[in-house]
Scaffold this active site. Structure first.
Site, mmCIF file in Angstrom:
data_model
loop_
_atom_site.group_PDB
_atom_site.id
_atom_site.type_symbol
_atom_site.label_atom_id
_atom_site.label_comp_id
_atom_site.label_asym_id
_atom_site.label_seq_id
_atom_site.Cartn_x
_atom_site.Cartn_y
_atom_site.Cartn_z
ATOM 1 C CG ASN A 77 -1.734 1.219 1.389
ATOM 2 O OD1 ASN A 77 -1.804 2.044 0.471
ATOM 3 N ND2 ASN A 77 -2.358 1.377 2.543
ATOM 4 C CE LYS A 111 -0.124 3.270 4.646
ATOM 5 N NZ LYS A 111 -0.045 3.363 6.091
ATOM 6 C CG HIS A 128 -5.798 1.900 5.079
ATOM 7 N ND1 HIS A 128 -5.370 2.883 5.922
ATOM 8 C CD2 HIS A 128 -4.789 1.009 4.968
ATOM 9 C CE1 HIS A 128 -4.129 2.598 6.303
ATOM 10 N NE2 HIS A 128 -3.757 1.470 5.737
ATOM 11 C CD GLU A 144 -2.813 5.555 6.604
ATOM 12 O OE1 GLU A 144 -2.778 5.599 5.364
ATOM 13 O OE2 GLU A 144 -1.884 5.059 7.284
ATOM 14 C CD GLU A 168 -3.644 -2.478 7.250
ATOM 15 O OE1 GLU A 168 -2.512 -2.696 6.812
ATOM 16 O OE2 GLU A 168 -4.287 -1.456 6.980
ATOM 17 N N GLY A 203 2.305 2.389 10.706
ATOM 18 C CA GLY A 203 3.245 3.491 10.540
ATOM 19 C C GLY A 203 3.922 3.913 11.827
ATOM 20 C CB SER A 236 5.090 -1.649 11.989
ATOM 21 O OG SER A 236 4.648 -0.314 12.194
HETATM 22 P P1 PGA Z 1 2.803 0.328 7.650
HETATM 23 O O1 PGA Z 1 1.345 0.518 6.972
HETATM 24 O O2 PGA Z 1 3.371 -0.950 7.097
HETATM 25 O O3 PGA Z 1 3.587 1.539 7.228
HETATM 26 O O4 PGA Z 1 2.592 0.268 9.117
HETATM 27 C C1 PGA Z 1 0.486 -0.571 6.795
HETATM 28 C C2 PGA Z 1 -0.793 -0.090 6.179
HETATM 29 O O5 PGA Z 1 -1.251 1.004 6.506
HETATM 30 O O6 PGA Z 1 -1.412 -0.788 5.337
#
Ligand code: PGA
Length: 249
Positions: free
Chosen positions: A9, A11, A94, A96, A166, A172, A212
């Site tokens: 992803n 983003k 997601h 976010e 998630e 993140g 992460s």
């Molecule tokens: P990350 O993001 O690996 O940077 O923690 C995962 C995601 O948001 O799908």
């Protein structure tokens, strides 16, 4: 059918030039794999990414979509438009999108229905916040996210759904759920599906973990019996790291 999946992803990262460079690097490394590999660039670079990867094993997927096929929705993109440039899978729900764009379960029902109606595959994301984990409410939160958005669907729809657990507190942040925490939740999700539908449906679902995931923790997380891969944010922006994660199975 249950498969191992590693999806990047990206983003809101990478302009066209960087997108093409990263894809070139990935395409040179990832020739074939038993794991399904996907990348999700930003909307404006999807068409170019699909073209660049047309003979590749890597699938280009979208990070989001609107529930309508077309109409007066300034700034949005619908399923048919994604399909017209060769995108067949979309990430929905997601955290976010939920947190910064106010995506609710009600909205996500419409998006999931629209994607499935258009024969798109959905990677449906869900996960608890830190306060839920701390209060021991994490399973209830995840159960209601899944029930609210997916449980109106017939069993057959689940052939086109991948689930992505998630935990918001791990996205993140550099803080990963432990392999045991991931395993416990994935097992719980499978049981939740099994109770509503059938054990065979639950057994056949791909349930991937996100939050992460890095080259140094992927192997252990993916080794858990109910973890079928990962949705990778930060580490998917680096070809070597992403390649290492794809090879972690
Ligand atoms: P990350 O993001 O690996 O940077 O923690 C995962 C995601 O948001 O799908």
């Amino acid at each position: 059918m249950r498969k191992n999946i590693v999806a990047g992803n990206w983003k809101m990262n990478n302009d066209l030039r960087k997108t093409q460079a990263l894809i070139k690097a990935l395409d040179e490394k990832i020739k074939t794999s038993k794991t399904e590999v996907m990348i999700a660039p930003v909307f404006v670079n999807l068409q170019s990414a699909v073209k660049q990867l047309k003979d590749s094993y890597i699938e280009v997927i979208a990070q989001n979509m609107h529930f309508a096929d077309s109409g007066a929705y300034t700034g949005e993109v619908g399923a048919k438009m994604l399909k017209s440039v060769g995108v067949k899978t979309v990430i929905l729900g997601h955290s976010e999108r939920r947190a910064y764009f106010n995506e609710t379960d009600e909205l996500l029902i419409k998006k999931v229905d629209a994607a499935l109606k258009n024969n798109m595959r959905v990677i449906f994301c869900f996960g608890e916040e830190l306060k839920d984990r701390k209060s021991g409410n994490h399973q209830n939160v995840v159960e209601s996210q899944i029930k609210n958005v997916l449980f109106h669907l017939p069993a057959s729809s689940f052939e086109n759904i991948v689930l992505a657990y998630e935990p918001v507190w791990a996205i993140g942040t550099g803080e990963t759920a432990s392999p045991e925490q991931a395993q416990d939740m994935h097992k719980f999700v499978r049981e939740t599906l099994s109770n509503k539908y059938k054990a065979s449906l639950a057994k056949n679902m791909s349930i991937i973990y996100g939050g992460s995931v890095k080259p140094d923790n992927a192997k252990e997380i993916f080794s858990k019996p109910d973890v079928d891969g990962g949705l990778i944010g930060g580490a998917s922006l680096n070809a070597d790291d992403f390649f290492a994660i794809v090879n972690a199975f």
